[in-house]
Design a protein around this motif. Structure first.
Motif, PDB file in Angstrom:
ATOM      1  N   TYR A 143       0.844  -1.209   0.000  1.00  0.00           N
ATOM      2  CA  TYR A 143       0.000   0.000   0.000  1.00  0.00           C
ATOM      3  C   TYR A 143       0.876   1.254   0.000  1.00  0.00           C
ATOM      4  O   TYR A 143       0.677   2.176  -0.792  1.00  0.00           O
ATOM      5  N   LYS A 147       1.149   3.977  -2.967  1.00  0.00           N
ATOM      6  CA  LYS A 147       0.816   5.373  -2.662  1.00  0.00           C
ATOM      7  C   LYS A 147       1.985   6.293  -3.036  1.00  0.00           C
ATOM      8  O   LYS A 147       1.796   7.345  -3.642  1.00  0.00           O
ATOM      9  N   SER A 154      -7.267   1.987  -2.104  1.00  0.00           N
ATOM     10  CA  SER A 154      -7.573   1.853  -0.677  1.00  0.00           C
ATOM     11  C   SER A 154      -6.797   0.669  -0.095  1.00  0.00           C
ATOM     12  O   SER A 154      -6.465  -0.287  -0.811  1.00  0.00           O
ATOM     13  N   PHE A 155      -6.533   0.748   1.230  1.00  0.00           N
ATOM     14  CA  PHE A 155      -5.811  -0.337   1.882  1.00  0.00           C
ATOM     15  C   PHE A 155      -6.592  -1.649   1.762  1.00  0.00           C
ATOM     16  O   PHE A 155      -6.012  -2.712   1.537  1.00  0.00           O
ATOM     17  N   VAL A 158      -5.906  -3.332  -1.461  1.00  0.00           N
ATOM     18  CA  VAL A 158      -4.555  -3.909  -1.527  1.00  0.00           C
ATOM     19  C   VAL A 158      -4.525  -5.217  -0.734  1.00  0.00           C
ATOM     20  O   VAL A 158      -3.991  -6.234  -1.186  1.00  0.00           O
TER      21      VAL A 158
END
Ligand code: DC
Length: 211
Positions: A143, A147, A154-155, A158
């Motif tokens: 993540y 990023k 979104s986490f 992932v």
């Protein structure tokens, strides 16, 4: 002299970091075998829904060229997913086998990282490392990496990708991700990258001494 270092493990466990550092330390060339599957996976995405038919996927693998491995979009979640779907096809694995074995057997030593290096590609490797970490830690790392590369994700997505990729890599019939009996396991969940590299180098040096 031939000296093969086989490094396997699930996605985002730290294999790539360890493989690169080990290769630099011992001055061995390094092959990230995941890139081969990512290269074919990317072609599959660009092709059509029939890309995952064995004969078509095999042709995509036969068409893979060194320059395809230099593309800068091989690390996206879409390509990772396509790679793991392509990787279940035995015909694709067969096409990619000789290239990996030839790389491993070159004079002067070699480091290869992937999923089946110590079990299928080089069962006779001089050193086998199996790098793991908990799924949650691996998802956090992936993540952060995505990023930092500017990807909006979104986490939860992932984490879901990590879990489904683990499942596909471990449960496939063709060369599944399993730990070789003689592999040395390093759990990087609570290790810094430097410490994990240190553990790997110490272990390889031990093996070197006992050659
Ligand atoms: O290591 P990676 O995330 O770049 O690998 C992408 C996919 O390729 C992974 O989901 C499984 C597949 N793979 C494989 O099946 N065998 C390998 N030796 C390397 C990768």
């Amino acid at each position: 002299m031939k000296f093969i270092v086989a490094i396997d493990g699930p996605a985002a466990a730290g294999k790539g970091t360890i493989a690169k550092a080990v290769a630099k330390y011992f001055k061995f060339p390094h092959l990230d075998t995941g890139l081969l599957y990512r290269g074919v996976g990317k072609k599959a995405l660009a092709y059509s829904r029939t890309s995952y038919y064995p004969e078509i996927a095999k042709q995509l693998a036969l068409d893979l060229k060194p320059v395809d491995l230099e593309a800068n979009d091989l690390r996206t979640p879409e390509v990772a997913k396509a790679a793991s779907k392509i990787a279940v096809i035995p015909e694709v694995r067969e096409v990619l086998l000789d290239f990996q074995r030839n790389f491993a057997n070159q004079e002067g030593g070699a480091v290869l990282d992937g999923r089946d290096i110590g079990t299928v590609i080089c069962p006779y490797a001089h050193v086998k490392l199996f790098i793991t970490a908990s799924a949650e830690i691996r998802a956090i790392r992936r993540y952060e990496e995505l990023k930092n590369n500017g990807l909006e994700i979104s986490f939860e997505n992932v984490m879901r990708d990590v879990v489904s990729r683990d499942k596909r890599d471990q449960e496939r019939n063709a060369s599944p991700l399993i730990i070789a009996d003689d592999a040395y396991e390093i759990d990087t969940s609570s290790l810094s990258a430097n410490d994990a590299v240190g553990v790997a180098i110490d272990h390889i040096n031990e093996k070197f001494k006992n050659l």
